[in-house]
Design a protein around this motif. Sequence first.
Motif, mmCIF file in Angstrom:
data_model
loop_
_atom_site.group_PDB
_atom_site.id
_atom_site.type_symbol
_atom_site.label_atom_id
_atom_site.label_comp_id
_atom_site.label_asym_id
_atom_site.label_seq_id
_atom_site.Cartn_x
_atom_site.Cartn_y
_atom_site.Cartn_z
ATOM 1 N N HIS A 149 -7.847 29.909 29.422
ATOM 2 C CA HIS A 149 -7.439 30.658 28.230
ATOM 3 C C HIS A 149 -8.670 30.928 27.379
ATOM 4 O O HIS A 149 -9.452 30.012 27.106
ATOM 5 C CB HIS A 149 -6.430 29.862 27.396
ATOM 6 N N THR A 178 -5.849 34.915 25.162
ATOM 7 C CA THR A 178 -5.771 35.612 26.441
ATOM 8 C C THR A 178 -5.802 34.622 27.598
ATOM 9 O O THR A 178 -6.654 33.734 27.637
ATOM 10 C CB THR A 178 -6.962 36.593 26.604
ATOM 11 N N LYS A 179 -4.884 34.776 28.537
ATOM 12 C CA LYS A 179 -4.845 33.928 29.728
ATOM 13 C C LYS A 179 -5.480 34.695 30.891
ATOM 14 O O LYS A 179 -5.125 35.846 31.149
ATOM 15 C CB LYS A 179 -3.403 33.565 30.082
ATOM 16 N N ASP A 180 -6.437 34.072 31.557
ATOM 17 C CA ASP A 180 -7.084 34.686 32.713
ATOM 18 C C ASP A 180 -6.088 34.758 33.862
ATOM 19 O O ASP A 180 -5.429 33.779 34.185
ATOM 20 C CB ASP A 180 -8.305 33.853 33.113
ATOM 21 N N GLU A 181 -5.983 35.928 34.483
ATOM 22 C CA GLU A 181 -5.048 36.106 35.605
ATOM 23 C C GLU A 181 -5.435 35.267 36.818
ATOM 24 O O GLU A 181 -4.604 34.904 37.625
ATOM 25 C CB GLU A 181 -5.022 37.572 36.037
ATOM 26 N N HIS A 182 -6.701 35.022 36.960
ATOM 27 C CA HIS A 182 -7.213 34.314 38.136
ATOM 28 C C HIS A 182 -7.604 32.899 37.728
ATOM 29 O O HIS A 182 -8.762 32.611 37.480
ATOM 30 C CB HIS A 182 -8.399 35.050 38.733
ATOM 31 N N GLY A 183 -6.604 32.031 37.654
ATOM 32 C CA GLY A 183 -6.840 30.658 37.245
ATOM 33 C C GLY A 183 -7.712 29.915 38.241
ATOM 34 O O GLY A 183 -7.843 30.296 39.399
ATOM 35 N N TRP A 198 -4.719 24.825 36.059
ATOM 36 C CA TRP A 198 -3.986 25.993 36.551
ATOM 37 C C TRP A 198 -4.377 27.302 35.891
ATOM 38 O O TRP A 198 -4.053 28.370 36.412
ATOM 39 C CB TRP A 198 -2.488 25.771 36.361
ATOM 40 N N ALA A 199 -5.019 27.257 34.750
ATOM 41 C CA ALA A 199 -5.311 28.491 34.027
ATOM 42 C C ALA A 199 -6.525 28.327 33.124
ATOM 43 O O ALA A 199 -6.918 27.210 32.786
ATOM 44 C CB ALA A 199 -4.106 28.898 33.178
#
Length: 145
Positions: free
Chosen positions: A48, A52-57, A45-46
Amino acid sequence: MKILSAALLALAAAAAVAATFLPLSELLIRLTPDQPQTAYVTTGWATHFGGTKDEHGPLFGIPAVAAAAVVLVGIRWRKVAFAGAAALAGVTGMLFVYLLNAISFHKQGNITIDPGLEAGFGNGVWVLIAATILAFGAVVVHPDD
């Protein structure tokens, strides 16, 4: 046998869904020689990168959850259980090959940036493989319709 098959199918579906929340691939890379290695982790789903978590998983979890749903419906019908197991095998195989290529690319492409680069599969891939094996095992012991 029906109870065993149902239990295996339910376990396979639960494992497949749980796998999407586990790391599918893990990369430890140093972007500059003076920095510590940063973890780049992809789940279903994501993605990282460090904190930082990528907005576009990547949304790899969607086909895995869909296959798990078919596996659950297969508790009632053997043919549907087989279709769900086959779908889960297809999703797992596709994801395995994709991640294998991505891991190989990172290992080869970044050797000049970080000779100590570490890239590999996360636990999620192995849980998906186990879920696929469980699903096919359930099909074998599933009573005929």
